[in-house]
Design an enzyme around this catalytic site. Structure first.
Site, PDB file in Angstrom:
ATOM      1  N   LYS A  80      -5.359   5.902   5.071  1.00  0.00           N
ATOM      2  CA  LYS A  80      -4.734   6.722   4.025  1.00  0.00           C
ATOM      3  C   LYS A  80      -4.804   6.046   2.656  1.00  0.00           C
ATOM      4  O   LYS A  80      -5.101   6.686   1.659  1.00  0.00           O
ATOM      5  CB  LYS A  80      -3.268   7.008   4.372  1.00  0.00           C
ATOM      6  CG  LYS A  80      -3.052   7.864   5.603  1.00  0.00           C
ATOM      7  CD  LYS A  80      -1.622   8.363   5.705  1.00  0.00           C
ATOM      8  CE  LYS A  80      -0.586   7.259   5.594  1.00  0.00           C
ATOM      9  NZ  LYS A  80      -0.665   6.274   6.703  1.00  0.00           N
ATOM     10  N   ARG A 156       7.107  12.655   7.825  1.00  0.00           N
ATOM     11  CA  ARG A 156       6.746  12.126   9.132  1.00  0.00           C
ATOM     12  C   ARG A 156       7.515  12.793  10.262  1.00  0.00           C
ATOM     13  O   ARG A 156       7.385  12.407  11.417  1.00  0.00           O
ATOM     14  CB  ARG A 156       6.989  10.612   9.162  1.00  0.00           C
ATOM     15  CG  ARG A 156       6.117   9.836   8.184  1.00  0.00           C
ATOM     16  CD  ARG A 156       6.307   8.352   8.333  1.00  0.00           C
ATOM     17  NE  ARG A 156       5.485   7.610   7.393  1.00  0.00           N
ATOM     18  CZ  ARG A 156       5.435   6.283   7.338  1.00  0.00           C
ATOM     19  NH1 ARG A 156       6.176   5.568   8.181  1.00  0.00           N
ATOM     20  NH2 ARG A 156       4.662   5.680   6.459  1.00  0.00           N
ATOM     21  N   ARG A 191      -4.938  -6.904   9.178  1.00  0.00           N
ATOM     22  CA  ARG A 191      -4.685  -6.590   7.781  1.00  0.00           C
ATOM     23  C   ARG A 191      -3.888  -7.693   7.099  1.00  0.00           C
ATOM     24  O   ARG A 191      -2.939  -8.227   7.658  1.00  0.00           O
ATOM     25  CB  ARG A 191      -3.938  -5.254   7.700  1.00  0.00           C
ATOM     26  CG  ARG A 191      -3.796  -4.677   6.317  1.00  0.00           C
ATOM     27  CD  ARG A 191      -3.415  -3.213   6.374  1.00  0.00           C
ATOM     28  NE  ARG A 191      -2.210  -2.947   7.162  1.00  0.00           N
ATOM     29  CZ  ARG A 191      -1.762  -1.730   7.409  1.00  0.00           C
ATOM     30  NH1 ARG A 191      -2.407  -0.665   6.955  1.00  0.00           N
ATOM     31  NH2 ARG A 191      -0.652  -1.561   8.123  1.00  0.00           N
ATOM     32  N   ARG A 220       2.165  -8.381   6.516  1.00  0.00           N
ATOM     33  CA  ARG A 220       3.391  -7.608   6.500  1.00  0.00           C
ATOM     34  C   ARG A 220       4.159  -7.831   7.789  1.00  0.00           C
ATOM     35  O   ARG A 220       3.575  -7.989   8.862  1.00  0.00           O
ATOM     36  CB  ARG A 220       3.077  -6.113   6.358  1.00  0.00           C
ATOM     37  CG  ARG A 220       3.024  -5.651   4.923  1.00  0.00           C
ATOM     38  CD  ARG A 220       2.557  -4.223   4.775  1.00  0.00           C
ATOM     39  NE  ARG A 220       2.993  -3.302   5.809  1.00  0.00           N
ATOM     40  CZ  ARG A 220       2.681  -2.004   5.817  1.00  0.00           C
ATOM     41  NH1 ARG A 220       1.913  -1.504   4.870  1.00  0.00           N
ATOM     42  NH2 ARG A 220       3.105  -1.216   6.794  1.00  0.00           N
ATOM     43  N   ARG A 231       5.148   1.782  16.183  1.00  0.00           N
ATOM     44  CA  ARG A 231       4.954   2.734  15.090  1.00  0.00           C
ATOM     45  C   ARG A 231       4.034   3.874  15.508  1.00  0.00           C
ATOM     46  O   ARG A 231       4.257   5.044  15.150  1.00  0.00           O
ATOM     47  CB  ARG A 231       4.383   2.007  13.864  1.00  0.00           C
ATOM     48  CG  ARG A 231       5.398   1.079  13.195  1.00  0.00           C
ATOM     49  CD  ARG A 231       4.714   0.009  12.364  1.00  0.00           C
ATOM     50  NE  ARG A 231       3.986   0.553  11.245  1.00  0.00           N
ATOM     51  CZ  ARG A 231       3.082  -0.148  10.558  1.00  0.00           C
ATOM     52  NH1 ARG A 231       2.793  -1.392  10.901  1.00  0.00           N
ATOM     53  NH2 ARG A 231       2.459   0.401   9.537  1.00  0.00           N
TER      54      ARG A 231
END
Length: 286
Positions: A80, A156, A191, A220, A231
């Site tokens: 995204k 969401r 990431r 993160r 998630r």
């Protein structure tokens, strides 16, 4: 997204007599369904006998095209962020990320930020009462209203979508990026963030340019395999309800392709939407 986006040529020009209100003609409408973009034009012609038609004709002026309102959705690491960057670069929309709004709140040390972090660490959705107002306020700002907006990763859940609709926020197009779960996990775990530049790297697909940059990269707190799986589970549980709210304006895109291939599909849909908006009947004085 399979196939291409189709366009139907605009209808012939229709003139209205001074005795006829333009409001009597139904307005152009368009909708999106699945992988195709369909254009429907319905114009009612003026039917009066020649003796009743005034020599003066009323010109129907084209309305100024309204700014685009786009939502983009996908699981964590579906791409995204990359696609949002490409969309905003070309179309000038205001990029609004619910995740960024939340992380800014967490960084500020506010009470809402503390509560949001607790839910995010568990891989759960942050309660609507915390997020909805933040998103609403950002969508209501002048730049969003004037230039259009790209809402990233929100809503969401169906309750969030209903809340936005209740505030009057309805997108023109809902974009869904679909990526296999094993690829998503790999993307998340690898990431990294450069705290100096804010640039996102991936240790496998887009590694840092220098050892100096590599040494300062951070991960993160929710970019671990365990939290990523949580998630994804939450995302999958809610995505069906969200999509059902925007079914008629949804396009699904295969996100496990190069960023340029993914953007080409999105770009086609947005270009066609703008083309339809900028097409309006006009006429010359007689």
């Amino acid at each position: 997204m399979s196939g291409c986006v189709h366009c139907i040529s605009p209808p012939p020009v229709t003139l209205y007599t001074s005795r006829t209100s333009p409001s009597s003609a139904s307005r152009s409408s368009f909708s999106f369904s699945g992988d195709a973009v369909h254009s429907l034009y319905r114009v009612r012609r003026v039917t009066r006998s020649p003796s009743m038609i005034s020599p003066k004709f009323q010109i129907v002026a084209a309305e100024k095209a309204k700014p685009l309102k786009i939502m983009i959705s996908g699981a964590p690491a579906s791409g995204k962020g990359t696609q949002c960057e490409l969309i905003t670069q070309k179309y000038g929309l205001v990029h609004i990320s619910a995740g960024d709004l939340l992380r800014a709140e967490i960084a500020s040390g506010s009470e809402n930020g503390r509560l949001a972090k607790e839910f995010m660490e568990k891989g759960q959705l942050v309660p609507d009462e915390i997020v909805v107002m933040m998103v609403k306020d950002r969508l209501s700002q002048k730049d969003s209203e004037q230039t259009g907006w790209l809402l990233d990763g929100y809503p969401r859940s169906s309750s969030q979508g209903k809340a936005l609709k209740g505030f009057g926020f309805q997108p023109d197009l809902f974009i869904v990026l679909e990526v296999p779960e094993n690829i998503l996990i790999e993307r998340v775990v690898g990431r990294r963030l450069d705290p100096v530049t804010g640039k996102i790297y991936h240790m496998k697909y887009s590694p840092p340019e220098t050892e100096e940059i590599a040494a300062r990269l951070t991960q993160r707190f929710d970019d671990t395999e365990e939290k990523a799986k949580l998630r994804l589970k939450t995302h999958n549980q809610n995505v069906t309800d969200v999509l059902s709210m925007y079914d008629d304006i949804t396009i699904k895109i295969e996100g496990n392709r190069s960023k340029d291939q993914v953007f080409a599909q999105i770009d086609t849909a947005l270009s066609e939407l703008l083309q339809q908006r900028n097409t309006a009947p006009s006429s010359l004085l007689s």
